[in-house]
Design a protein around this motif. Sequence first.
Motif, PDB file in Angstrom:
ATOM      1  N   ARG A   1     -81.900 -34.973  70.175  1.00  0.00           N
ATOM      2  CA  ARG A   1     -81.977 -33.525  70.012  1.00  0.00           C
ATOM      3  C   ARG A   1     -83.024 -33.010  70.998  1.00  0.00           C
ATOM      4  NH1 ARG A   1     -81.241 -35.346  64.748  1.00  0.00           N
ATOM      5  NH2 ARG A   1     -79.480 -34.392  63.690  1.00  0.00           N
TER       6      ARG A   1
ATOM      7  N   HIS B   1     -72.724 -43.682  70.155  1.00  0.00           N
ATOM      8  CA  HIS B   1     -72.506 -44.884  69.372  1.00  0.00           C
ATOM      9  C   HIS B   1     -73.201 -46.050  70.054  1.00  0.00           C
ATOM     10  CE1 HIS B   1     -70.487 -47.947  66.958  1.00  0.00           C
ATOM     11  NE2 HIS B   1     -70.129 -46.974  66.160  1.00  0.00           N
TER      12      HIS B   1
ATOM     13  N   THR C   1     -75.462 -45.461  65.292  1.00  0.00           N
ATOM     14  CA  THR C   1     -75.497 -44.331  66.214  1.00  0.00           C
ATOM     15  C   THR C   1     -76.941 -43.938  66.499  1.00  0.00           C
ATOM     16  OG1 THR C   1     -75.431 -42.700  64.415  1.00  0.00           O
ATOM     17  CG2 THR C   1     -73.305 -43.369  65.370  1.00  0.00           C
ATOM     18  N   VAL C   2     -77.116 -43.274  67.625  1.00  0.00           N
ATOM     19  CA  VAL C   2     -78.416 -42.710  67.965  1.00  0.00           C
ATOM     20  C   VAL C   2     -78.172 -41.271  68.419  1.00  0.00           C
ATOM     21  CG1 VAL C   2     -78.343 -43.668  70.318  1.00  0.00           C
ATOM     22  CG2 VAL C   2     -80.535 -42.974  69.324  1.00  0.00           C
ATOM     23  N   THR C   3     -79.003 -40.356  67.913  1.00  0.00           N
ATOM     24  CA  THR C   3     -78.829 -38.938  68.198  1.00  0.00           C
ATOM     25  C   THR C   3     -80.048 -38.411  68.944  1.00  0.00           C
ATOM     26  OG1 THR C   3     -77.426 -38.600  66.269  1.00  0.00           O
ATOM     27  CG2 THR C   3     -78.499 -36.645  67.184  1.00  0.00           C
TER      28      THR C   3
ATOM     29  N   ILE D   1     -85.503 -38.197  68.689  1.00  0.00           N
ATOM     30  CA  ILE D   1     -84.513 -39.287  68.734  1.00  0.00           C
ATOM     31  C   ILE D   1     -84.385 -39.884  67.347  1.00  0.00           C
ATOM     32  CG2 ILE D   1     -83.950 -41.516  69.775  1.00  0.00           C
ATOM     33  CD1 ILE D   1     -85.570 -40.629  72.233  1.00  0.00           C
ATOM     34  N   GLU D   2     -83.157 -39.960  66.879  1.00  0.00           N
ATOM     35  CA  GLU D   2     -82.900 -40.451  65.525  1.00  0.00           C
ATOM     36  C   GLU D   2     -81.981 -41.668  65.602  1.00  0.00           C
ATOM     37  OE1 GLU D   2     -81.769 -37.540  62.383  1.00  0.00           O
ATOM     38  OE2 GLU D   2     -79.981 -38.796  62.255  1.00  0.00           O
TER      39      GLU D   2
ATOM     40  N   HIS E   1     -77.798 -31.351  71.063  1.00  0.00           N
ATOM     41  CA  HIS E   1     -77.674 -32.355  70.010  1.00  0.00           C
ATOM     42  C   HIS E   1     -76.507 -33.258  70.391  1.00  0.00           C
ATOM     43  CE1 HIS E   1     -76.271 -32.882  65.520  1.00  0.00           C
ATOM     44  NE2 HIS E   1     -76.482 -34.013  66.108  1.00  0.00           N
ATOM     45  N   ILE E   2     -76.844 -34.513  70.751  1.00  0.00           N
ATOM     46  CA  ILE E   2     -75.791 -35.440  71.179  1.00  0.00           C
ATOM     47  C   ILE E   2     -75.940 -36.745  70.415  1.00  0.00           C
ATOM     48  CG2 ILE E   2     -74.745 -36.643  73.129  1.00  0.00           C
ATOM     49  CD1 ILE E   2     -76.191 -34.801  74.995  1.00  0.00           C
ATOM     50  N   THR E   3     -74.821 -37.258  69.944  1.00  0.00           N
ATOM     51  CA  THR E   3     -74.821 -38.542  69.233  1.00  0.00           C
ATOM     52  C   THR E   3     -74.050 -39.563  70.041  1.00  0.00           C
ATOM     53  OG1 THR E   3     -75.019 -37.517  67.057  1.00  0.00           O
ATOM     54  CG2 THR E   3     -74.112 -39.744  67.133  1.00  0.00           C
TER      55      THR E   3
ATOM     56  N   ASP F   1     -79.759 -44.314  63.609  1.00  0.00           N
ATOM     57  CA  ASP F   1     -79.092 -44.582  62.339  1.00  0.00           C
ATOM     58  C   ASP F   1     -78.485 -45.972  62.434  1.00  0.00           C
ATOM     59  OD1 ASP F   1     -76.870 -42.686  60.144  1.00  0.00           O
ATOM     60  OD2 ASP F   1     -77.464 -44.795  60.110  1.00  0.00           O
TER      61      ASP F   1
ATOM     62  N   THR G   1     -83.728 -26.473  68.073  1.00  0.00           N
ATOM     63  CA  THR G   1     -82.880 -27.496  68.679  1.00  0.00           C
ATOM     64  C   THR G   1     -81.863 -26.816  69.566  1.00  0.00           C
ATOM     65  OG1 THR G   1     -83.088 -28.928  66.751  1.00  0.00           O
ATOM     66  CG2 THR G   1     -81.245 -29.350  68.204  1.00  0.00           C
TER      67      THR G   1
END
Lengths: 66, 142
Positions: free
Chosen positions: B138, B11, B134-136, B126-127, B7-9, B129, B4
């Motif tokens: 990587r 909202h 939130t969406v993260t 892409i994660e 890594h950005i999160t 939550d 990785t």
Amino acid sequence: MENEYEWILHNSNVIEQISEKWVIVIDNKIVSVGNNLKQMMEDFRKDHPKEVPFVLRVPEEGFMIV
Amino acid sequence: MIFTIMHITFHYVAERGIERPKIPVTLSYKGIKIQTLALLDSGSDLTILPIDIAEALGMDISGKTQETKGIGGAIDTVLETITIGVGKDGKFDIIPKMSVRINKTKQSPIRDMLLGRIPFFDHFIIEFDEHAKTVTLRKKRM
């Protein structure tokens, strides 16, 4: 970009009052509202030739399935 | 092995009481740039650009039209390429010449840019939550 993005996140109540129209935001201010984004951008570039605008449109009320 | 390197999160964005996984993007086409919000849409095969934004960028929409089907019916789309930048907090990634389909159907109720799996999801892990809203993203390197 980050300033406008953060402003939009924290001022959704302001933007939501502009129903289903395109909005141009620059320097944490709404500078243009309308239905014709192409024309809005042409007018924007006359006054702000070097700036990158943030454009968005608040959708209709209700859930969406896309 | 996957490394990785970014890594950005983000909202979720609140819209009339509904919070959605929209992220800020910078779109560039032949020297013209626009920033906007784009909806991360894992249910969409393709990346869709509304005609309003395409016209504002001066994009050519005269190419071959293809019908693209969705839950609300079908839309007419034209294939084009665009440079897209994603990021914040000093971390950015640029995807040059990314394929997008311009939604030529102005009557479409969907006026957002949709970041579908092809090709945007190829570039990130892409994660979502939903609980944290939130969406993260990587950036992966193999």
